[in-house]
Design a protein around this motif. Structure first.
Motif, PDB file in Angstrom:
ATOM      1  N   HIS A  15       0.851  -1.194   0.000  1.00  0.00           N
ATOM      2  CA  HIS A  15       0.000   0.000   0.000  1.00  0.00           C
ATOM      3  C   HIS A  15       0.885   1.243   0.000  1.00  0.00           C
ATOM      4  CE1 HIS A  15      -3.425  -2.541   1.011  1.00  0.00           C
ATOM      5  NE2 HIS A  15      -2.647  -3.114   1.923  1.00  0.00           N
ATOM      6  N   VAL A  16       0.433   2.289  -0.687  1.00  0.00           N
ATOM      7  CA  VAL A  16       1.185   3.539  -0.750  1.00  0.00           C
ATOM      8  C   VAL A  16       0.306   4.659  -0.210  1.00  0.00           C
ATOM      9  CG1 VAL A  16       2.334   5.195  -2.273  1.00  0.00           C
ATOM     10  CG2 VAL A  16       2.492   2.735  -2.758  1.00  0.00           C
ATOM     11  N   PHE A  17       0.866   5.443   0.699  1.00  0.00           N
ATOM     12  CA  PHE A  17       0.185   6.596   1.297  1.00  0.00           C
ATOM     13  C   PHE A  17       1.103   7.799   1.136  1.00  0.00           C
ATOM     14  CE2 PHE A  17      -0.375   2.728   3.807  1.00  0.00           C
ATOM     15  CZ  PHE A  17      -1.720   2.485   3.651  1.00  0.00           C
ATOM     16  N   ALA A  18       1.026   8.463  -0.007  1.00  0.00           N
ATOM     17  CA  ALA A  18       1.910   9.595  -0.332  1.00  0.00           C
ATOM     18  C   ALA A  18       3.365   9.126  -0.285  1.00  0.00           C
ATOM     19  CB  ALA A  18       1.641  10.784   0.562  1.00  0.00           C
ATOM     20  N   HIS A  19       4.143   9.542   0.731  1.00  0.00           N
ATOM     21  CA  HIS A  19       5.540   9.140   0.806  1.00  0.00           C
ATOM     22  C   HIS A  19       5.783   7.994   1.789  1.00  0.00           C
ATOM     23  CE1 HIS A  19       5.845  11.556   4.513  1.00  0.00           C
ATOM     24  NE2 HIS A  19       5.148  12.465   3.851  1.00  0.00           N
ATOM     25  N   ARG A  20       4.711   7.462   2.366  1.00  0.00           N
ATOM     26  CA  ARG A  20       4.821   6.283   3.236  1.00  0.00           C
ATOM     27  C   ARG A  20       4.222   5.084   2.506  1.00  0.00           C
ATOM     28  NH1 ARG A  20       3.754  10.339   7.180  1.00  0.00           N
ATOM     29  NH2 ARG A  20       5.445  10.399   8.680  1.00  0.00           N
ATOM     30  N   PHE A  21       4.692   3.912   2.891  1.00  0.00           N
ATOM     31  CA  PHE A  21       4.180   2.701   2.245  1.00  0.00           C
ATOM     32  C   PHE A  21       4.356   1.518   3.183  1.00  0.00           C
ATOM     33  CE2 PHE A  21       8.611   3.170   1.148  1.00  0.00           C
ATOM     34  CZ  PHE A  21       9.142   1.891   1.168  1.00  0.00           C
ATOM     35  N   THR A  22       3.572   0.460   2.925  1.00  0.00           N
ATOM     36  CA  THR A  22       3.751  -0.781   3.661  1.00  0.00           C
ATOM     37  C   THR A  22       4.536  -1.733   2.778  1.00  0.00           C
ATOM     38  OG1 THR A  22       1.626  -1.674   2.911  1.00  0.00           O
ATOM     39  CG2 THR A  22       1.657  -0.526   5.033  1.00  0.00           C
ATOM     40  N   LEU A  23       5.436  -2.450   3.415  1.00  0.00           N
ATOM     41  CA  LEU A  23       6.301  -3.397   2.728  1.00  0.00           C
ATOM     42  C   LEU A  23       6.129  -4.754   3.377  1.00  0.00           C
ATOM     43  CD1 LEU A  23       8.752  -3.636   0.658  1.00  0.00           C
ATOM     44  CD2 LEU A  23      10.195  -3.530   2.700  1.00  0.00           C
ATOM     45  N   ASP A  24       5.785  -5.760   2.584  1.00  0.00           N
ATOM     46  CA  ASP A  24       5.739  -7.134   3.088  1.00  0.00           C
ATOM     47  C   ASP A  24       7.118  -7.726   2.889  1.00  0.00           C
ATOM     48  OD1 ASP A  24       3.143  -6.927   3.844  1.00  0.00           O
ATOM     49  OD2 ASP A  24       2.317  -8.160   2.250  1.00  0.00           O
ATOM     50  N   ALA A  25       7.783  -8.049   4.005  1.00  0.00           N
ATOM     51  CA  ALA A  25       9.135  -8.600   3.958  1.00  0.00           C
ATOM     52  C   ALA A  25       9.335  -9.527   5.145  1.00  0.00           C
ATOM     53  CB  ALA A  25      10.169  -7.481   3.993  1.00  0.00           C
TER      54      ALA A  25
END
Length: 161
Positions: A15-25
């Motif tokens: 998911h992308v929220f402007a300059h933040r994002f979630t990363l599945d790792a």
């Protein structure tokens, strides 16, 4: 200044929220922050596989480097907060007595005790007939911020009816 561990992860942006994002790792979801300029330099998109490095904070990873296959790696510098002119955190021990004396020397009357924060004290005070004011005072005793007191924040000191 607090020390934050450096981490490196490879994963897929969800998911992308402007300059933040979630990363599945590594079987977990991480919140990462590129900052506005970083997001301009490295456009984010769900489904993009990336490798990043950054400082792990309590709430997120402040990304300092990000790359993806077929793209140039991008280094990101996060600016430190600007607290205005003349604001610094002196390297002296926290001493409530110093804070009380400094506030009184500036003509303020304290209401209650100074509340210690990691790099300053917050004080509820007033001058003359003026209303309650919240003061931010560095450990050396310099008042660097004044604002009207938030009645909910300082309610514990309000006289009971």
């Amino acid at each position: 200044m607090p020390h934050h561990d450096t981490t490196a992860l490879s994963g897929v942006i969800q998911h992308v929220f402007a300059h933040r994002f979630t990363l599945d790792a590594e079987g977990q979801t991480h919140l990462a922050d590129l900052g506005p300029k970083g997001a301009q330099a490295f456009p984010l998109a769900p489904g993009l596989a990336v490798r990043l490095e950054g400082e792990r904070r309590p709430s997120e990873i402040k990304v300092t480097s990000i790359s993806a296959e077929g793209r140039e790696p991008v280094r990101i510098e996060h600016k430190k907060p600007n607290h205005g002119p003349g604001h610094a955190h002196p390297d002296v021990p926290a001493d409530p007595a110093r804070i009380r004396a400094a506030v009184a020397a500036e003509g303020w009357t304290l209401e209650g005790e100074p509340r210690q924060k990691p790099k300053h004290f917050e004080v509820l005070a007033h001058r003359g007939d003026g209303g309650p004011t919240e003061l931010h005072v560095d450990f050396a005793g310099k008042i660097y911020k004044q604002k009207p007191a938030d009645s909910a924040k300082w309610a514990v000191l309000a006289p009971s009816a």
